[in-house]
Design an enzyme around this catalytic site. Structure first.
Site, PDB file in Angstrom:
ATOM      1  N   GLY A 255      43.846  34.428  54.990  1.00 35.54           N
ATOM      2  CA  GLY A 255      43.236  35.595  55.622  1.00 35.54           C
ATOM      3  C   GLY A 255      41.801  35.755  55.163  1.00 35.54           C
ATOM      4  O   GLY A 255      40.887  35.820  55.958  1.00 35.54           O
ATOM      5  N   THR A 483      48.664  33.256  48.467  1.00 33.36           N
ATOM      6  CA  THR A 483      48.201  33.471  47.100  1.00 33.36           C
ATOM      7  C   THR A 483      49.289  33.264  46.057  1.00 33.36           C
ATOM      8  O   THR A 483      48.991  32.991  44.903  1.00 33.36           O
ATOM      9  CB  THR A 483      47.697  34.914  46.980  1.00 33.36           C
ATOM     10  OG1 THR A 483      48.638  35.760  47.656  1.00 33.36           O
ATOM     11  CG2 THR A 483      46.352  35.078  47.644  1.00 33.36           C
ATOM     12  N   LEU A 629      49.913  36.049  35.504  1.00 26.51           N
ATOM     13  CA  LEU A 629      51.333  36.179  35.826  1.00 26.51           C
ATOM     14  C   LEU A 629      51.983  34.834  36.097  1.00 26.51           C
ATOM     15  O   LEU A 629      53.168  34.642  35.835  1.00 26.51           O
ATOM     16  CB  LEU A 629      51.498  37.096  37.045  1.00 26.51           C
ATOM     17  CG  LEU A 629      50.945  38.519  36.831  1.00 26.51           C
ATOM     18  CD1 LEU A 629      50.846  39.261  38.157  1.00 26.51           C
ATOM     19  CD2 LEU A 629      51.816  39.287  35.848  1.00 26.51           C
ATOM     20  N   ASN A 630      51.200  33.914  36.641  1.00 22.46           N
ATOM     21  CA  ASN A 630      51.694  32.556  36.925  1.00 22.46           C
ATOM     22  C   ASN A 630      50.503  31.627  36.754  1.00 22.46           C
ATOM     23  O   ASN A 630      49.531  31.699  37.510  1.00 22.46           O
ATOM     24  CB  ASN A 630      52.255  32.489  38.358  1.00 22.46           C
ATOM     25  CG  ASN A 630      52.735  31.083  38.732  1.00 22.46           C
ATOM     26  OD1 ASN A 630      52.080  30.079  38.443  1.00 22.46           O
ATOM     27  ND2 ASN A 630      53.880  31.017  39.389  1.00 22.46           N
ATOM     28  N   LYS A 632      49.955  28.656  37.371  1.00 17.28           N
ATOM     29  CA  LYS A 632      49.642  27.718  38.443  1.00 17.28           C
ATOM     30  C   LYS A 632      49.009  28.424  39.649  1.00 17.28           C
ATOM     31  O   LYS A 632      47.966  27.996  40.157  1.00 17.28           O
ATOM     32  CB  LYS A 632      50.929  27.009  38.875  1.00 17.28           C
ATOM     33  CG  LYS A 632      50.722  25.873  39.845  1.00 17.28           C
ATOM     34  CD  LYS A 632      52.052  25.154  40.066  1.00 17.28           C
ATOM     35  CE  LYS A 632      51.846  23.858  40.808  1.00 17.28           C
ATOM     36  NZ  LYS A 632      53.096  23.089  40.895  1.00 17.28           N
ATOM     37  N   LYS A 700      44.712  42.089  36.020  1.00 16.70           N
ATOM     38  CA  LYS A 700      43.634  42.480  36.925  1.00 16.70           C
ATOM     39  C   LYS A 700      43.552  41.463  38.074  1.00 16.70           C
ATOM     40  O   LYS A 700      44.194  40.430  38.059  1.00 16.70           O
ATOM     41  CB  LYS A 700      42.294  42.521  36.177  1.00 16.70           C
ATOM     42  CG  LYS A 700      42.203  43.636  35.142  1.00 16.70           C
ATOM     43  CD  LYS A 700      40.822  43.721  34.491  1.00 16.70           C
ATOM     44  CE  LYS A 700      40.520  42.514  33.636  1.00 16.70           C
ATOM     45  NZ  LYS A 700      39.276  42.668  32.842  1.00 16.70           N
ATOM     46  N   GLU A 704      39.624  36.903  44.103  1.00 21.82           N
ATOM     47  CA  GLU A 704      38.229  36.845  44.537  1.00 21.82           C
ATOM     48  C   GLU A 704      37.268  36.573  43.393  1.00 21.82           C
ATOM     49  O   GLU A 704      36.066  36.419  43.611  1.00 21.82           O
ATOM     50  CB  GLU A 704      37.865  38.164  45.217  1.00 21.82           C
ATOM     51  CG  GLU A 704      38.655  38.392  46.502  1.00 21.82           C
ATOM     52  CD  GLU A 704      38.619  39.822  46.992  1.00 21.82           C
ATOM     53  OE1 GLU A 704      38.774  40.723  46.138  1.00 21.82           O
ATOM     54  OE2 GLU A 704      38.433  40.049  48.197  1.00 21.82           O
TER      55      GLU A 704
END
Ligand code: MOS
Length: 743
Positions: A255, A483, A629-630, A632, A700, A704
């Protein structure tokens, strides 16, 4: 909306120092899990907007205006109605939307297509039994117009600039006296940087299938980032109550902002489906995506910096001209990062809007910072040279300890740490002076730029259900635009509920589920992730109660609940099943702290001194965005952002014919996004950080951050390589050639 008793609601009025993600022991959070939606995507079973099997479907092809400005006089539907397979030609000159919606707006975009405001404005849809028949008829449809006066060239229209209403950042901001500081300072920079219009160029074109239900409600399968507000936009366009519109947007093929608000194909499909009494699918042709959805505005930025001899900034000015259609409020918030990144007493950050009859300008990945950091960070590089100072030292000298305008602390900020860590990893100490490093016919240079992207929390909710078989389901109108939302939400629930990730099902992108803010502004993980966190926190409390232990004495791991010297499979203690809704909304923390993710970009380029060709040889991004959080999916987000930065630096530019606004490079062959050969090995490194002011998961935004500053690092590396400073982007070889040293 939020049912009493089963909702765990949190307003971020205070810091949230404790996080269950630190005390839980499942070990899911942070790990580089593969995407849980990956197999369904690569096997073709994931349904993108245009792929839902719907009975009795008719195919629509959109018709765009072929004048740049004026009035629509007539559409000769009869001329094509008898063509094979054609069902009807549908238009609604009052309700079709002239422009796409902006992200998060609950009001409809500008409606009415009698007036043509730009070439490509969608004025009709031809519906047929096949896509090919619809396209054939649409391309032959006679439409007559009365041409009017339009403004298509920025240079000619700039005299008509005006101050737009404030947006996510003030249109005009002034602190102190930049003129006076410039006059007094021993070292100054006053330079103007130009960036072109850009297109998000997501792989999946905008697409909608509109299905009217027997009760008069509308189901729209669409490719939208923010389905809950999009449903409100669409409902208002059609004169329906919001409850009558359901948007389903389970998978989205990228998007980057272009799908934040509804696009014209949604309204056209809905109106056509109503008129012909059948479901209608409308998929934009690639050229229509470019012409009729949204662009990032071009910018012209006058950047002024004033500094003491030891590199302390005394003034920062960034005065921007941007563009949009007459009457549209959105302006590209060029200076949004400039407000908070460096200290300096005197500050002038302005945005003036130039009205142009071109496709709507709106949000594209990191609206503001993506282009604003180009001007600012190139100017910082120029200032460092004038000062005879290392550009990293200059940035660290001006690293703000509190918000330089509001005086409040940062929620977390690791700019200097990112610069230092990056310098060490990149081998910054080996950087030669401008024009000094060569490799055969290649001039080699290194550049650096800071990265900053504001962090946002958006009201969001999610439901989590625990079942007797020891599985759980998450549902929310949150989306995954590629994402990794599906995966990180599963990881959060896995961690807190002590269930392996493969026992968690995630259902996203349906406005029938609890509303979330969707994907935009890098807020998705923090917002929807916190909603899942809060739902799981409540479920955990219920499990503790069922086990008759204090919350703090309960351990959940691998599907087992352990406490009070007992252990039991989680499924066995949930009875018929348990459910909870988590709900987060922003609160006082938003103003009490300034929240942003920070980082540093490093680039090494080669400039061919024969051809002027630029090759990015390597890049490193060092980022701090709270909890990762991940590992990868977070890294992939940064790689994507840095790749966008390569495009912004070297190749991407929308070109409009100054006579009529026709977009001449309206496809992926002519609008040059970086391809594999343009992208070298990119390296991403995360600094460990927690943000207790942002949300209970301490993460956070990251989506972007990777683009913000990336293009400036490349431009600065080009200067270091060849001593040619190009201030007009993209930096193409024709701009470099005249300044290159003789062989
Ligand atoms: Mo982003 S430009 O808010 O998708």
């Amino acid at each position: 909306m939020f049912g009493f008793g089963t909702t765990n609601s949190l307003t971020m009025d205070k810091p949230h120092p404790e996080s269950l993600l630190d005390s839980a022991v499942q070990g899911s959070i942070g790990r580089p899990f593969d995407r849980i939606d990956g197999p369904s995507k690569v096997s073709g079973t994931a349904t993108y907007a245009a792929e839902y099997p719907v009975d009795n479907l008719a195919y629509g092809f959109l018709v765009g205006a072929r004048i740049g400005a004026g009035t629509l006089i007539s559409i000769d539907a009869d001329a094509v109605r008898s063509m094979p397979g054609v069902i009807d030609v549908v238009t609604d000159l009052d309700r079709f939307i002239r422009v796409a919606g902006q992200g998060g707006e609950t009001q409809p975009p500008t409606q009415g297509v009698r007036d043509i405001a730009f070439m490509g404005e969608i004025v009709a849809i031809v519906v047929a039994e096949s896509y090919e028949a619809a396209r054939d008829a649409a391309l032959r449809l006679p439409v007559t117009y009365e041409a009017g006066e339009g403004a298509y060239a920025f240079a000619a229209a700039r005299a008509k600039s005006y101050v737009p209403p404030d947006g996510v950042t003030p249109a005009h901001f002034n602190q102190g006296d930049v003129d006076a500081a410039m006059a007094e300072a021993p070292v100054t920079i006053d330079a103007t940087y130009v960036t072109p219009s850009q297109n998000s160029a997501a792989m999946e074109p905008h697409a909608s299938i509109a299905v009217w239900e027997d009760d008069g409600s509308l189901t729209l399968y669409g490719a939208y980032q923010m389905p809950s507000t999009d449903a409100s936009q669409l409902a208002k366009c059609l004169g329906l109550s919001a409850k009558k519109v359901r948007i389903v947007s389970r998978y989205i093929g990228g998007g980057f902002g272009s799908k934040l608000g509804i696009a014209p194909e949604s309204v056209a499909a809905a109106i056509a489906a109503k008129q012909i009494g059948r479901p209608v699918k409308a998929v934009m042709a690639r050229q229509q995506v470019f012409e009729a959805t949204v662009r990032r505005s071009n910018t012209e930025q006058r950047v002024r910096l004033a500094a003491t001899r030891d590199g302390k900034l005394t003034a920062i000015g960034q005065e921007s001209l941007v563009s949009n259609q007459p009457g549209e409020d959105f302006f590209e918030p060029v200076g949004i990062g400039t407000h908070m990144i460096y200290s300096g007493e005197n500050r002038l950050i302005t945005h003036d809007q130039v009205p142009l009859n071109l496709v709507l300008s709106g949000s594209m990945r990191a609206p503001g910072e993506a282009v604003g950091m180009i001007g600012l960070e190139c100017a910082m590089d120029e200032l460092a040279e004038r000062l005879g100072m290392d550009p990293i030292v200059l940035r660290k000298t001006n690293d703000a300890s509190v918000d330089p305008e509001k005086g409040v602390p940062f929620s977390s900020r690791s700019l200097s740490r990112a610069l230092d860590e990056g310098a060490r990893r990149f081998g910054w100490a080996r950087r030669a002076g401008p024009g000094e490093a060569r490799d055969g016919e290649w001039l080699i240079g290194m550049g650096v730029a800071s990265a900053v992207r504001g962090n946002m929390l958006m009201e969001s909710s999610a439901k989590v259900e625990l079942r007797p078989d020891g599985t759980a389901t998450i549902s929310s109108s949150m989306t995954d635009i590629g994402t990794g939302s599906y995966t990180i939400l599963a990881q959060i629930a896995s961690e807190i509920l002590g269930l392996p990730v493969d026992r968690i099902t995630v259902a996203l992108g349906d406005t029938n589920d609890p509303p979330a803010a969707g994907s935009g502004g890098s807020w998705g993980a923090g917002s929807a992730g916190s909603a899942v966190y809060l739902a799981c926190e409540m479920l955990r409390g219920k499990l503790a109660k069922a086990m008759r232990v204090e919350d703090s004495a309960l351990t959940l791991k691998d599907g087992m609940a352990i406490g009070n010297n007992r252990s039991s499979p989680i499924g066995e203690i949930v009875g018929d099943g348990l459910e909870a809704i988590g709900h987060i909304k922003p609160g006082k923390q938003e103003k009490a702290t300034t929240q942003a993710s920070f980082g540093a970009h490093f680039a090494e380029v080669g400039v061919n001194r024969v051809t002027g060709e630029v090759r990015v040889r390597r890049m490193l991004g060092v980022f701090a965005a709270g909890r990762v959080l991940n590992a990868k999916t977070a890294r992939s987000q940064c790689l994507g952002g840095m790749t966008f930065g390569i495009g912004a630096a070297l190749t991407e530019e929308l070109l409009h014919d100054p006579r009529n606004g026709k977009l001449v490079n309206r496809d992926l062959a002519e609008y040059h996004v970086p391809v594999n050969a343009d992208v070298p090995q990119l390296e991403v490194h995360f600094l460990s950080e927690r943000d207790v002011h942002a949300n209970p998961i301490h993460a956070k935004g990251i989506g972007e951050l990777g683009i913000s500053g990336a293009a400036a690092a490349i431009a600065n590396a080009i200067y270091n390589a060849c001593k040619v400073r190009v201030r007009s982007f993209p930096v193409t070889l024709d701009k470099l050639l005249p300044g290159l040293p003789d062989l």
